[in-house]
Design an enzyme around this catalytic site. Structure first.
Site, PDB file in Angstrom:
ATOM      1  N   ARG A   1      -0.941   1.988   8.173  1.00  0.00           N
ATOM      2  CA  ARG A   1      -1.508   3.339   8.144  1.00  0.00           C
ATOM      3  C   ARG A   1      -2.690   3.392   9.091  1.00  0.00           C
ATOM      4  O   ARG A   1      -3.608   2.586   8.998  1.00  0.00           O
ATOM      5  CB  ARG A   1      -1.989   3.701   6.736  1.00  0.00           C
ATOM      6  CG  ARG A   1      -0.901   3.882   5.749  1.00  0.00           C
ATOM      7  CD  ARG A   1      -1.326   4.680   4.560  1.00  0.00           C
ATOM      8  NE  ARG A   1      -2.661   4.429   4.055  1.00  0.00           N
ATOM      9  CZ  ARG A   1      -3.206   5.101   3.052  1.00  0.00           C
ATOM     10  NH1 ARG A   1      -2.525   6.080   2.471  1.00  0.00           N
ATOM     11  NH2 ARG A   1      -4.409   4.828   2.627  1.00  0.00           N
TER      12      ARG A   1
ATOM     13  N   THR B   1      -6.171   8.714  10.192  1.00  0.00           N
ATOM     14  CA  THR B   1      -5.284   9.820   9.801  1.00  0.00           C
ATOM     15  C   THR B   1      -4.436   9.510   8.571  1.00  0.00           C
ATOM     16  O   THR B   1      -3.811  10.418   8.014  1.00  0.00           O
ATOM     17  CB  THR B   1      -4.311  10.146  10.955  1.00  0.00           C
ATOM     18  OG1 THR B   1      -3.515   8.963  11.187  1.00  0.00           O
ATOM     19  CG2 THR B   1      -5.050  10.502  12.229  1.00  0.00           C
TER      20      THR B   1
ATOM     21  N   ASP C   1      -6.776  -2.076  -1.485  1.00  0.00           N
ATOM     22  CA  ASP C   1      -5.851  -2.311  -0.367  1.00  0.00           C
ATOM     23  C   ASP C   1      -4.970  -3.513  -0.695  1.00  0.00           C
ATOM     24  O   ASP C   1      -5.445  -4.656  -0.737  1.00  0.00           O
ATOM     25  CB  ASP C   1      -6.655  -2.562   0.916  1.00  0.00           C
ATOM     26  CG  ASP C   1      -5.736  -2.635   2.125  1.00  0.00           C
ATOM     27  OD1 ASP C   1      -4.821  -3.488   2.128  1.00  0.00           O
ATOM     28  OD2 ASP C   1      -5.909  -1.841   3.061  1.00  0.00           O
TER      29      ASP C   1
ATOM     30  N   ASP D   1      -4.789  -6.466   1.921  1.00  0.00           N
ATOM     31  CA  ASP D   1      -6.024  -7.267   1.956  1.00  0.00           C
ATOM     32  C   ASP D   1      -6.141  -8.149   0.719  1.00  0.00           C
ATOM     33  O   ASP D   1      -6.599  -9.287   0.802  1.00  0.00           O
ATOM     34  CB  ASP D   1      -7.249  -6.349   2.052  1.00  0.00           C
ATOM     35  CG  ASP D   1      -7.415  -5.772   3.453  1.00  0.00           C
ATOM     36  OD1 ASP D   1      -6.857  -6.361   4.407  1.00  0.00           O
ATOM     37  OD2 ASP D   1      -8.090  -4.741   3.590  1.00  0.00           O
TER      38      ASP D   1
HETATM   39  C1  PRP Z   1      -0.271   0.041   2.625  1.00  0.00           C
HETATM   40  C2  PRP Z   1       0.895  -0.184   1.674  1.00  0.00           C
HETATM   41  C3  PRP Z   1       1.929   0.775   2.198  1.00  0.00           C
HETATM   42  C4  PRP Z   1       1.082   1.935   2.670  1.00  0.00           C
HETATM   43  C5  PRP Z   1       1.157   3.020   1.639  1.00  0.00           C
HETATM   44  O1  PRP Z   1      -0.067  -0.638   3.811  1.00  0.00           O
HETATM   45  O2  PRP Z   1       1.311  -1.521   1.635  1.00  0.00           O
HETATM   46  O3  PRP Z   1       2.713   0.246   3.247  1.00  0.00           O
HETATM   47  O4  PRP Z   1      -0.262   1.451   2.789  1.00  0.00           O
HETATM   48  O5  PRP Z   1       0.512   4.154   2.073  1.00  0.00           O
HETATM   49  P1  PRP Z   1       1.307   5.519   2.375  1.00  0.00           P
HETATM   50  O6  PRP Z   1       2.227   5.744   1.240  1.00  0.00           O
HETATM   51  O7  PRP Z   1       0.200   6.530   2.440  1.00  0.00           O
HETATM   52  O8  PRP Z   1       2.010   5.363   3.682  1.00  0.00           O
HETATM   53  P2  PRP Z   1      -1.162  -0.637   4.974  1.00  0.00           P
HETATM   54  O9  PRP Z   1      -0.930   0.496   5.901  1.00  0.00           O
HETATM   55  O10 PRP Z   1      -2.522  -0.776   4.385  1.00  0.00           O
HETATM   56  O11 PRP Z   1      -0.766  -1.928   5.804  1.00  0.00           O
HETATM   57  P3  PRP Z   1      -0.836  -3.474   5.390  1.00  0.00           P
HETATM   58  O12 PRP Z   1       0.251  -3.720   4.375  1.00  0.00           O
HETATM   59  O13 PRP Z   1      -0.583  -4.171   6.674  1.00  0.00           O
HETATM   60  O14 PRP Z   1      -2.208  -3.763   4.827  1.00  0.00           O
HETATM   61  N1  URA Z   2      -2.403   1.397   0.665  1.00  0.00           N
HETATM   62  C1  URA Z   2      -2.977   0.527  -0.197  1.00  0.00           C
HETATM   63  O1  URA Z   2      -2.918  -0.694   0.020  1.00  0.00           O
HETATM   64  N2  URA Z   2      -3.623   1.019  -1.268  1.00  0.00           N
HETATM   65  C2  URA Z   2      -3.697   2.330  -1.520  1.00  0.00           C
HETATM   66  O2  URA Z   2      -4.288   2.722  -2.537  1.00  0.00           O
HETATM   67  C3  URA Z   2      -3.099   3.227  -0.621  1.00  0.00           C
HETATM   68  C4  URA Z   2      -2.453   2.727   0.464  1.00  0.00           C
END
Ligand code: PRP
Ligand code: URA
Length: 209
Positions: free
Chosen positions: A104, A108, A200, A203
């Site tokens: 994400r 945005t 997150d 993380d």
């Molecule tokens: C997180 C999560 C999803 C997304 C959900 O990933 O693991 O993929 O956010 O959010 P959404 O429903 O609003 O799209 P992130 O983008 O943080 O990436 P990461 O897994 O690499 O930390």
């Molecule tokens: N992605 C995450 O990892 N946590 C949230 O709460 C939303 C998006």
């Protein structure tokens, strides 16, 4: 319309609560996610078809039921989805694993795709897309768009925590996809994080913050 399964099993609820705790370290967080994924996988695979086969017990020949060979693929949305793969593989060791990379944009909150590698015969498989968090739904919708573009017809989505906003968006965008959720939360905050959520997920799995 999507079939939506929200788990109410006490073991799953308890483990999700432990994951929410900000003091739960990455090692425990990963182990809990793995355990929950296995427990959820039991339900996600409930409709796998069986066929009658003849086997011989030490006593006699008998006709019994075994899996009819519908092939499964597990597709984690990177990074956090990786934490849900092994739980499914413990149940279905022959499943193939694809990967979709998407993060994400922090400004945005819209998904940016950076990688897609699916099993070569993905269109013949039932694909289980896994990602712990369904927030706005943008990442899941984009991932499933990619998978459908490869000709896959039979798709399920499995997540740990969903916000109502993401569930609505995903079920409207992909009404043919069944959605499995360990816990349904309240809402998204101004940064599009799930409340109360667990922060997150990526993380916390990988200890990157
Ligand atoms: C997180 C999560 C999803 C997304 C959900 O990933 O693991 O993929 O956010 O959010 P959404 O429903 O609003 O799209 P992130 O983008 O943080 O990436 P990461 O897994 O690499 O930390
Ligand atoms: N992605 C995450 O990892 N946590 C949230 O709460 C939303 C998006």
């Amino acid at each position: 319309m999507s079939k939506i399964v929200i788990f109410d099993h006490p073991l799953i609820t308890h483990k999700v609560s432990m994951m929410r705790d900000k003091n739960t370290p990455s090692k425990d967080f990963r182990e809990l996610l793995d355990e929950i994924s296995l427990l959820m996988g039991y339900e996600v695979t409930r409709d796998l078809p069986l066929e009658e086969v003849e086997i011989e017990t030490p006593i006699c020949k008998t006709k019994q039921k075994m899996l009819a060979g519908r092939q499964i693929g597990v597709v984690p949305i990177l990074r956090a989805g990786l934490g849900m793969v092994d739980g499914i593989l413990k149940l279905v060791p022959a499943a193939k694993v694809g990967h979709i990379g998407c993060y994400r944009d922090p400004e945005t909150a819209t998904p940016v795709e950076y990688y897609c590698k699916l099993p070569v015969d993905a269109e013949q498989r039932e694909i289980i897309v896994v990602d712990p968090m369904l927030a706005t739904g943008g990442s899941a919708i984009m991932a499933i768009n990619f998978i459908k573009a490869k000709g896959v017809k039979n798709i399920k989505f499995m997540c740990l925590i969903a916000a109502p906003e993401g569930l609505k968006a995903l079920s409207e965008a992909h009404p043919d996809v069944d959605i499995y959720i360990a816990a349904m939360d309240d809402h998204l905050n101004e940064h599009k994080y799930i409340v109360p959520g667990l922060g997150d997920a990526g993380d916390r799995i990988f200890g990157t913050k």
